[in-house]
Write an enzyme that holds these catalytic residues in place. Structure first.
Site, short mmCIF file in Angstrom:
data_model
loop_
_atom_site.label_atom_id
_atom_site.label_comp_id
_atom_site.label_asym_id
_atom_site.label_seq_id
_atom_site.Cartn_x
_atom_site.Cartn_y
_atom_site.Cartn_z
N HIS A 70 8.69 -8.70 1.90
CA HIS A 70 7.60 -7.77 1.65
C HIS A 70 6.80 -7.60 2.95
CE1 HIS A 70 4.51 -6.08 -1.37
NE2 HIS A 70 4.00 -5.86 -0.16
N THR A 93 7.37 3.96 4.58
CA THR A 93 7.22 5.21 3.84
C THR A 93 7.69 6.36 4.75
OG1 THR A 93 5.11 4.21 3.22
CG2 THR A 93 5.56 6.40 2.35
N ARG A 100 7.63 9.44 6.72
CA ARG A 100 6.36 10.09 7.11
C ARG A 100 6.67 11.35 7.91
NH1 ARG A 100 3.07 8.18 11.41
NH2 ARG A 100 4.36 6.31 11.57
N ASP A 127 4.60 6.32 -1.92
CA ASP A 127 3.17 5.99 -1.85
C ASP A 127 2.46 6.57 -3.08
OD1 ASP A 127 0.37 6.13 -1.30
OD2 ASP A 127 0.80 5.91 0.84
N GLY A 147 0.98 1.76 -1.66
CA GLY A 147 -0.17 2.66 -1.49
C GLY A 147 -1.42 2.12 -2.15
N GLU A 168 -2.34 -5.22 -8.12
CA GLU A 168 -3.02 -5.67 -6.89
C GLU A 168 -4.52 -5.77 -7.07
OE1 GLU A 168 -1.58 -4.25 -2.82
OE2 GLU A 168 -0.99 -2.67 -4.22
N ASP A 226 3.20 -9.18 4.08
CA ASP A 226 2.62 -7.88 3.74
C ASP A 226 2.35 -7.05 5.00
OD1 ASP A 226 1.84 -6.31 1.42
OD2 ASP A 226 -0.16 -6.34 2.28
N ASP A 227 1.33 -7.44 5.75
CA ASP A 227 0.91 -6.68 6.94
C ASP A 227 0.43 -7.67 8.00
OD1 ASP A 227 0.87 -3.70 5.97
OD2 ASP A 227 -0.05 -4.84 4.35
C1 LIG Z 1 -2.57 -4.77 0.31
N1 LIG Z 1 -1.29 -4.38 0.67
C2 LIG Z 1 -0.76 -3.15 0.43
N2 LIG Z 1 -0.81 -2.62 -0.81
C3 LIG Z 1 -0.29 -1.37 -1.03
N3 LIG Z 1 0.28 -0.63 -0.09
C4 LIG Z 1 0.33 -1.14 1.16
C5 LIG Z 1 -0.17 -2.42 1.47
N4 LIG Z 1 0.02 -2.65 2.78
C6 LIG Z 1 0.61 -1.54 3.28
N5 LIG Z 1 0.79 -0.63 2.30
C7 LIG Z 1 1.40 0.71 2.41
O1 LIG Z 1 2.24 0.74 3.54
C8 LIG Z 1 1.84 1.75 4.47
C9 LIG Z 1 2.02 1.25 5.88
O2 LIG Z 1 3.36 1.06 6.23
P1 LIG Z 1 4.42 2.24 6.42
O3 LIG Z 1 3.70 3.43 7.00
O4 LIG Z 1 5.00 2.52 5.08
O5 LIG Z 1 5.44 1.68 7.40
C10 LIG Z 1 0.36 2.00 4.12
O6 LIG Z 1 -0.04 3.29 4.45
C11 LIG Z 1 0.31 1.76 2.60
O7 LIG Z 1 0.71 2.93 1.92
#
Ligand SMILES: CNc1ncnc2c1ncn2[C@@H]1O[C@H](COP(=O)(O)O)[C@@H](O)[C@H]1O
Length: 364
Positions: free
Chosen positions: A21, A110, A112, A161, A197, A227, A306-307
């Site tokens: 993820h 996503t 884009r 998204d 999203g 979430e 996640d990020d």
């Molecule tokens: C709390 N965590 C999360 N919950 C929901 N959506 C998330 C997220 N973290 C990221 N994104 C989704 O992933 C996109 C960025 O990556 P990509 O442009 O797709 O590579 C964000 O714009 C959001 O839509």
């Protein structure tokens, strides 16, 4: 019996890990974004985009969801808006995961469409995906030149998204996944579809057709699930379960009855400790995280970032945190990794490879 040492950061770093993820754009380090910004500003001193370090200064990890989603539209998407930057950032993200000891990665993004200042399309969704796939292909080629234990397999998941996609554009995402599922030499590259999203926006029921289309074409499904309290409404969760997902992400605000359904189905769970704590998606801190609940159930649980570009905790640190806050020893961490392997989308040969790597890690 092999006696394992106490859990250390070195142990979790060298543990052969899987990451299931990770959002591509959210996984780009601020250093990499800054490099892209420097290159752009040197080519165009009039560039109307701030240094990403303004919104993402060194050390900042406390991104509440109210500001988190804005950083993509205000900064990251303005920097990764041409083929070179998308390719550079993708390669940088892949290298970062590999250097952290990840040996199997499912990256998600996503599709884009990118526009210039006058609104003309400069990069289509299809070209965006082809660029990411091309970076993955180049990365894969390099793997054959390194030691087998250090190799990282990479697959892609395409995201829909919930806040931005319509029913029709979601179908387009699935069609892109079907069309480009295999890259050069007929190698499998796209393995699934995600729903992501801003969880406070959108009506998930409009995506039923797209997920049915994905299922019909043997694409796996993973969904962001409960979430926030608002997206933990039982009606929404039942709708999401009706899409017949293979895995769920986050699973925070889940009523008891639905928890039982998830456990009965044995769904794979992608849990993100640092993200949920720093973004204040859970009440309390690490020791209060629902990992403690799911770890005791039979579900395949995977620790994910996640990020990592926002929350700055690589996968190895997520394992270290699980050990520290939930009392897991080295053999528990290996068992956790093994359990998660069952829920990967890359097929039996990848599962066997990972189980073998984990067995050898214990022996070594
Ligand atoms: C709390 N965590 C999360 N919950 C929901 N959506 C998330 C997220 N973290 C990221 N994104 C989704 O992933 C996109 C960025 O990556 P990509 O442009 O797709 O590579 C964000 O714009 C959001 O839509």
């Amino acid at each position: 019996m092999t006696i394992l040492p106490p859990v250390s950061e070195a142990f979790t770093k060298h543990l052969p890990k899987i990451e299931l993820h990770a959002h591509l754009s959210g996984s780009i380090t601020r250093e990499c974004l800054h490099e892209i910004w420097v290159r752009k500003i040197s080519q165009n001193p009039q560039l109307a985009v701030d240094d990403p370090c303004v919104l993402m200064p060194p050390g900042k990890v406390d991104y509440g969801l109210n500001i988190f989603f804005d950083v993509f539209s205000k900064s990251i998407y303005h920097l990764c808006n041409d083929l070179d930057s998308i390719s550079y950032a993708t390669t940088s993200v892949l290298n970062d995961f590999q250097n952290d000891g990840v040996r199997y990665l499912e990256l998600r993004t996503t599709p884009r469409e990118i526009h210039d200042d006058r609104g003309n399309i400069t990069v289509s969704k299809e070209y965006y995906i082809l660029t990411v796939l091309d970076a993955i292909d180049t990365f894969r080629k390099r793997q054959s030149q390194i030691d087998e234990v250090d190799r990282m397999s990479v697959y892609l998941i395409l995201s829909i998204d919930r806040a931005r996609d319509t029913s029709a554009s979601a179908m387009e995402v699935v069609d892109l996944a079907i069309k480009h599922r295999n890259i050069k030499n007929n190698q499998l590259a796209i393995v699934g579809i995600d729903l992501c999203g801003n969880p406070t926006k959108g009506d998930v029921s409009i995506f039923g057709r797209a997920f049915a289309h994905a299922k019909a074409h043997d694409l796996k499904i993973t969904l962001h699930f409960a979430e926030t309290a608002s997206s933990g409404d039982p009606k929404e969760l039942e709708t999401l379960l009706s899409f017949d997902p293979d895995r769920l992400g986050h699973v925070i605000h889940v009523p008891d009855g639905i928890k039982e359904k998830i456990a009965d189905k044995g769904l794979g769970l992608e849990l993100c400790l640092s993200c949920n704590v720093h973004a204040k998606m859970i009440d309390g801190s690490f020791e209060d995280h629902h990992f403690g609940y799911w770890w005791m159930k039979n579900c395949p649980v995977t620790l994910c970032t996640d990020d990592v570009g926002f929350f700055c905790s690589p996968v190895s640190n997520e394992y270290y945190l699980a050990s520290k806050h939930f009392g897991l020893g080295c053999s528990d961490l290996v068992a956790l990794c093994k359990r998660g392997v069952g829920s990967i989308f890359g097929g039996e040969h990848e599962k066997n490879r990972l189980w073998h790597l984990l067995e050898n890690y214990i022996k070594g």
